[in-house]
Design a protein around this motif. Structure first.
Motif, PDB file in Angstrom:
ATOM      1  N   ALA A 227     -20.276  21.818  14.146  1.00  0.00           N
ATOM      2  CA  ALA A 227     -18.820  21.743  14.270  1.00  0.00           C
ATOM      3  C   ALA A 227     -18.425  21.329  15.686  1.00  0.00           C
ATOM      4  O   ALA A 227     -17.463  20.574  15.881  1.00  0.00           O
ATOM      5  N   ASN A 228     -19.168  21.806  16.658  1.00  0.00           N
ATOM      6  CA  ASN A 228     -18.871  21.468  18.056  1.00  0.00           C
ATOM      7  C   ASN A 228     -18.942  19.958  18.287  1.00  0.00           C
ATOM      8  O   ASN A 228     -18.087  19.358  18.936  1.00  0.00           O
ATOM      9  N   CYS A 229     -19.982  19.331  17.760  1.00  0.00           N
ATOM     10  CA  CYS A 229     -20.130  17.870  17.898  1.00  0.00           C
ATOM     11  C   CYS A 229     -18.960  17.138  17.248  1.00  0.00           C
ATOM     12  O   CYS A 229     -18.431  16.161  17.792  1.00  0.00           O
ATOM     13  N   LYS A 230     -18.549  17.598  16.058  1.00  0.00           N
ATOM     14  CA  LYS A 230     -17.444  16.946  15.349  1.00  0.00           C
ATOM     15  C   LYS A 230     -16.134  17.097  16.116  1.00  0.00           C
ATOM     16  O   LYS A 230     -15.367  16.134  16.252  1.00  0.00           O
ATOM     17  N   TYR A 231     -15.868  18.318  16.625  1.00  0.00           N
ATOM     18  CA  TYR A 231     -14.629  18.544  17.352  1.00  0.00           C
ATOM     19  C   TYR A 231     -14.591  17.738  18.654  1.00  0.00           C
ATOM     20  O   TYR A 231     -13.574  17.122  18.999  1.00  0.00           O
ATOM     21  N   VAL A 232     -15.685  17.748  19.397  1.00  0.00           N
ATOM     22  CA  VAL A 232     -15.739  17.015  20.669  1.00  0.00           C
ATOM     23  C   VAL A 232     -15.549  15.517  20.434  1.00  0.00           C
ATOM     24  O   VAL A 232     -14.830  14.836  21.172  1.00  0.00           O
ATOM     25  N   LYS A 233     -16.169  14.990  19.386  1.00  0.00           N
ATOM     26  CA  LYS A 233     -16.036  13.564  19.068  1.00  0.00           C
ATOM     27  C   LYS A 233     -14.588  13.210  18.760  1.00  0.00           C
ATOM     28  O   LYS A 233     -14.046  12.221  19.279  1.00  0.00           O
ATOM     29  N   ALA A 234     -13.920  14.033  17.936  1.00  0.00           N
ATOM     30  CA  ALA A 234     -12.525  13.763  17.589  1.00  0.00           C
ATOM     31  C   ALA A 234     -11.615  13.906  18.807  1.00  0.00           C
ATOM     32  O   ALA A 234     -10.670  13.128  18.985  1.00  0.00           O
ATOM     33  N   PHE A 235     -11.895  14.899  19.662  1.00  0.00           N
ATOM     34  CA  PHE A 235     -11.057  15.108  20.837  1.00  0.00           C
ATOM     35  C   PHE A 235     -11.155  13.939  21.816  1.00  0.00           C
ATOM     36  O   PHE A 235     -10.139  13.425  22.295  1.00  0.00           O
ATOM     37  N   ILE A 236     -12.380  13.491  22.147  1.00  0.00           N
ATOM     38  CA  ILE A 236     -12.551  12.401  23.114  1.00  0.00           C
ATOM     39  C   ILE A 236     -11.909  11.116  22.598  1.00  0.00           C
ATOM     40  O   ILE A 236     -11.266  10.380  23.356  1.00  0.00           O
ATOM     41  N   GLU A 237     -12.052  10.840  21.298  1.00  0.00           N
ATOM     42  CA  GLU A 237     -11.490   9.603  20.743  1.00  0.00           C
ATOM     43  C   GLU A 237      -9.965   9.640  20.682  1.00  0.00           C
ATOM     44  O   GLU A 237      -9.335   8.604  20.484  1.00  0.00           O
ATOM     45  N   GLY A 238      -9.377  10.809  20.870  1.00  0.00           N
ATOM     46  CA  GLY A 238      -7.931  10.895  20.953  1.00  0.00           C
ATOM     47  C   GLY A 238      -7.418  11.054  22.366  1.00  0.00           C
ATOM     48  O   GLY A 238      -6.332  10.593  22.705  1.00  0.00           O
TER      49      GLY A 238
END
Length: 396
Positions: free
Chosen positions: A36-47
């Protein structure tokens, strides 16, 4: 009839307990948190970082490929928290989000069933970036993977708004506990303030005593100086009176028909010219000393901007400590400002935010030096300074 009802109740209770069991192990849950951490970090950086030099230079080349490896299907090749910290070493906001999510591992024992355990991973947003859609997808993927009955029809998918509601419900009890602790802390703070006031009053009394003693000592010194001055003046008058009234001195200095020769006159002229030249040289030295003093005063009057909050610098001081920008060309309520300070520290802290700086070339990742390409403009607002035109910075 009562026996039948009792049997049905026992069967219903057993079925309820079996569906509410927590079958996810602590090791599996830690892996789920990393996923979940990888998914959240990926979505956050891309926004959050899209359009910035970091997004193209670092994220797409180094970070994104590693985050894409996270999967629920292969537990052996997981991207754990330590590796994630290394990847995000140059992105403080994303690193803070990763730490916040990793702390969920400590809550494993607080939940009794799979669904509440998985719901605890919900994170609606971070730094004004909406993550509710990502949270809903993560929750549904994990439930599909770890559903005990492995029955897709029994899985209840959630929407983005439901993720926010679940997160609010889970934290309500914690809010009540924090409110109780806050009241205790407030009481302790009030008690501490009372103690502090007593200490401050004692310190003030000591200062007043010290000031009174200093004033008394100064008064004694002034009286003594005046007494010596008066006494010295009377002594001087007495000496002058005795000298002027002395017949022996008068006889010694009374001229006895002495006539000046031409040689004596020339000697007197030479002495007069010599003293005149000495006076002119002394007068020439004085302006240089004044210029040097003015220069030192202007040098010590350099102002440095501190206490940044958005486009505002809260204060201006004459020391460069904890400052990366200095103010110059001040005129009324306007001035210019440019970078000054430790270049390595400025790059490491990423202090060139968009509200005060424009990075015209270079990036944080490969930069070793900082150069002001064009000074910025700033205006006074009360006791503060507001940036009206950002300073242009080159990183090399």
């Amino acid at each position: 009839m009562k026996q039948i009802i009792l049997v049905l109740s026992v069967v219903f209770l057993c079925s309820t307990l079996s569906t509410a069991q927590k079958t996810i192990s602590k090791e599996d849950f830690e892996y789920i948190v990393d996923y979940a951490n990888c998914k959240y970090v990926k979505a956050f950086i891309e926004g959050y970082d899209v359009g910035k030099p970091y997004f193209h230079d670092t994220y797409e080349k180094k970070v994104k490929p590693e985050l894409g490896k996270a999967s629920l299907d292969n537990f052996g090749e997981k991207l754990n928290y330590q590796k994630l910290v290394e990847l995000l070493s140059n992105n403080t906001p994303a690193l803070e989000l990763a730490k916040k999510i990793n702390d969920r591992k400590l809550k494993f024992d607080d939940f009794k069933d799979n669904e509440s355990l998985i719901n605890s991973l919900g994170t609606p947003g971070w730094k004004n970036i909406d993550l509710s859609k990502t949270a809903a997808n993560i929750r549904n993927e994990i439930l599909a993977k770890f559903n005990p009955a492995n029955d897709e029809k029994s899985i209840k998918n959630v929407s983005e708004s439901e993720v926010v509601n679940m997160q609010t419900f889970q934290t309500s009890t914690q809010v009540e506990e924090l409110h109780s602790k806050l009241e205790q802390l407030q009481q302790e703070l009030d008690n501490l303030k009372n103690d502090t006031k007593i200490i401050e009053n004692q310190k003030s009394l000591k200062k007043i005593r010290l000031i009174v003693f200093c004033l008394f000592g100064l008064l004694v010194v002034i009286i003594a100086a005046m007494y010596m001055f008066v006494k010295k003046g009377k002594l001087k008058e007495y000496v002058i009176k005795q000298v002027l009234g002395s017949k022996r001195i008068a006889e010694k200095f009374t001229p006895k028909g002495y006539n000046l020769t031409e040689k004596d006159i020339i000697t007197i002229k030479d002495r007069v010219l010599e003293f005149k030249l000495l006076n002119e040289k002394e007068n020439q030295r004085q302006p240089k000393t004044k210029v040097r003093e003015n220069f030192e005063q202007s040098k010590s009057a350099t102002k440095y901007l501190k206490g940044k909050s958005g486009k505002i610098f809260n204060r201006v001081e004459n020391t460069p400590d904890n400052s990366f920008f200095k103010l110059f060309n001040e005129s009324d309520d306007t001035a210019q400002f440019e970078f000054c300070g430790d270049e390595a520290e400025a790059i490491a802290k990423r202090i060139f935010s968009e509200d005060i700086c424009n990075i015209v070339s270079g990036s944080y990742q490969n930069a070793n030096s900082v150069k002001t390409n064009k000074p910025g403009k700033i205006k006074r607002v009360g006791e503060q300074w507001e940036v009206t035109e950002p300073v242009e910075i080159k990183l090399a």
